[in-house]
Enzyme design. Sequence first.
Site, short mmCIF file in Angstrom:
data_model
loop_
_atom_site.label_atom_id
_atom_site.label_comp_id
_atom_site.label_asym_id
_atom_site.label_seq_id
_atom_site.Cartn_x
_atom_site.Cartn_y
_atom_site.Cartn_z
N ARG A 108 112.48 17.72 -60.88
CA ARG A 108 111.37 17.71 -59.75
C ARG A 108 111.86 18.36 -58.67
O ARG A 108 110.84 19.08 -57.85
CB ARG A 108 110.76 16.28 -59.71
N HIS A 130 125.62 19.34 -57.96
CA HIS A 130 124.88 18.91 -59.28
C HIS A 130 123.57 19.73 -59.06
O HIS A 130 123.24 20.02 -60.20
CB HIS A 130 125.09 17.51 -59.29
N GLN A 131 122.89 19.63 -58.12
CA GLN A 131 121.50 20.20 -58.09
C GLN A 131 121.51 21.79 -58.18
O GLN A 131 120.57 22.19 -58.68
CB GLN A 131 120.77 19.78 -56.81
N LYS A 164 109.88 5.23 -56.80
CA LYS A 164 111.23 5.39 -57.53
C LYS A 164 112.14 4.58 -56.69
O LYS A 164 112.19 4.69 -55.45
CB LYS A 164 111.57 6.94 -57.40
N MET A 207 116.55 22.49 -49.30
CA MET A 207 116.19 21.67 -50.24
C MET A 207 117.19 20.34 -50.11
O MET A 207 117.01 19.40 -50.43
CB MET A 207 116.48 22.05 -51.74
P1 NAD Z 1 126.66 17.18 -54.87
O1 NAD Z 1 127.40 15.90 -54.20
O2 NAD Z 1 126.82 17.38 -56.22
O3 NAD Z 1 127.04 18.42 -53.92
C1 NAD Z 1 127.08 18.72 -52.50
C2 NAD Z 1 127.08 19.85 -52.22
O4 NAD Z 1 126.93 20.06 -51.08
C3 NAD Z 1 128.20 20.69 -52.64
O5 NAD Z 1 127.71 22.08 -52.64
C4 NAD Z 1 129.27 20.57 -51.44
O6 NAD Z 1 130.22 21.86 -51.44
C5 NAD Z 1 128.10 20.73 -50.28
N1 NAD Z 1 128.77 19.88 -49.21
C6 NAD Z 1 129.29 18.82 -49.14
N2 NAD Z 1 129.43 18.43 -47.80
C7 NAD Z 1 129.16 19.39 -47.01
C8 NAD Z 1 129.24 19.60 -45.54
N3 NAD Z 1 129.66 19.17 -44.50
N4 NAD Z 1 128.88 21.18 -45.17
C9 NAD Z 1 128.22 21.69 -46.09
N5 NAD Z 1 128.05 21.62 -47.56
C10 NAD Z 1 128.73 20.40 -47.65
O7 NAD Z 1 125.16 16.90 -54.44
P2 NAD Z 1 123.72 17.37 -55.14
O8 NAD Z 1 123.33 16.33 -56.06
O9 NAD Z 1 124.08 18.79 -55.45
O10 NAD Z 1 122.83 17.29 -54.09
C11 NAD Z 1 122.90 18.15 -52.89
C12 NAD Z 1 121.83 17.55 -51.82
O11 NAD Z 1 120.63 17.80 -52.08
C13 NAD Z 1 122.16 16.04 -51.37
O12 NAD Z 1 122.25 16.16 -49.98
C14 NAD Z 1 120.94 15.43 -51.84
O13 NAD Z 1 120.73 14.43 -51.09
C15 NAD Z 1 120.10 16.48 -51.51
N6 NAD Z 1 118.80 16.39 -52.57
C16 NAD Z 1 117.77 16.50 -52.13
C17 NAD Z 1 116.53 16.42 -53.07
C18 NAD Z 1 115.22 16.78 -52.21
O14 NAD Z 1 114.10 16.39 -53.05
N7 NAD Z 1 115.11 17.72 -51.17
C19 NAD Z 1 116.58 15.67 -54.23
C20 NAD Z 1 117.90 15.69 -54.59
C21 NAD Z 1 119.06 15.81 -53.70
#
Ligand code: NAD
Length: 321
Positions: A110, A137-138, A67, A219
């Site tokens: 996933r 978003h997630q 990916k 996550m």
């Molecule tokens: P997003 O940008 O839509 O949302 C970000 C979230 O984090 C929001 O709830 C926001 O309020 C919060 N946030 C932002 N800065 C913050 C801080 N300093 N302290 C506390 N909360 C904070 O992002 P998303 O698409 O929902 O993704 C969220 C996270 O999940 C990202 O960090 C992304 O890298 C991670 N992610 C992990 C996996 C995995 O497989 N583990 C997969 C996809 C995304």
Amino acid sequence: MIIVPEKEIAGLLGRAEAFDAVEAVFAAMSRGDAYNFPVIREAIGHADALYGFKSGFDRAGLSLGLKSGGYWPGNEAKGLTNHQSTVFLFDADTGQAKAVVGGNLLTALRTAAASSVSIKHLARADAKVLGMIGAGHQSAFQMRAAVEQRNFEKVIGWNLHPEMLSRLAETATELDLPFEAVDLNRLGAEADVIISITSSFDAILMDAQVTPGTHIACMGTDTKGKQEVEAALVARATVFTDEIAQAVTIGECQHAVSAGTKSEGDIVEIGAVINGTHPGRSSQDEVTLFDGTGVGLQDLAVASKVVDLAVEKGVATVVDF
Ligand code: NAD
């Protein structure tokens, strides 16, 4: 070569298929049938972008590929999603390019499937309250997948940016569950299962806030320096992960391991629980924690499934390559 564009994914892959694909590949990883190659992630010095790729090979499912993508912060202003990814699959017998698959929705499906797998195998059977930390978003994908694993009666949630909590409220309504925004003390005290899915670089949930018997799926932490829960909570919990090498370097475990309060040898691959070689939760009072770092094999597993479904349903575009 088969092309499955992003716009076709929603019509092809549902939560159930994503769950099965991810559970199967976690099991294959633990058996030694599937392995991830080292992750590459670089700031490319253009458009403020972070670009990289995650790759691997599943000998059991014969998924080989990568990916590729990353984070382009200026995309939103262009009407595009900031996170962009595409999955490339190769024929494991010949090395020929097999498929190109849109990876944005697949990533959400996933990732939600991974925490859902952890809830299935590690949460208490009588879990009733789901606690959400994060409302990006997630988070909606996470909530939808989680509630399929237990008879949850209520969702409670906290987010650093309260204006985003409406996403959690709307998703809970869609799932016919009541939602309440709470502070972190209440979230820790009342939730039986907690999912954290934020971009935080500091601990949000503290050890003292979490009651015995809770299952936590961390996550959001997928990069060096990120953190969602206090290292003492990781030290106290029985910790499971998708891949130990990622957990200790880019996952939630990185902080407790570098502080010396958790040793790498105490972290269990979730695949071992799926395969029945580890018993999983050992008591009603145990705090279990899943460090979901996100591995390339998850992407290959769901993309392979999408390609099969696209061919089956006649929506695959086939090109000479
Ligand atoms: P997003 O940008 O839509 O949302 C970000 C979230 O984090 C929001 O709830 C926001 O309020 C919060 N946030 C932002 N800065 C913050 C801080 N300093 N302290 C506390 N909360 C904070 O992002 P998303 O698409 O929902 O993704 C969220 C996270 O999940 C990202 O960090 C992304 O890298 C991670 N992610 C992990 C996996 C995995 O497989 N583990 C997969 C996809 C995304």
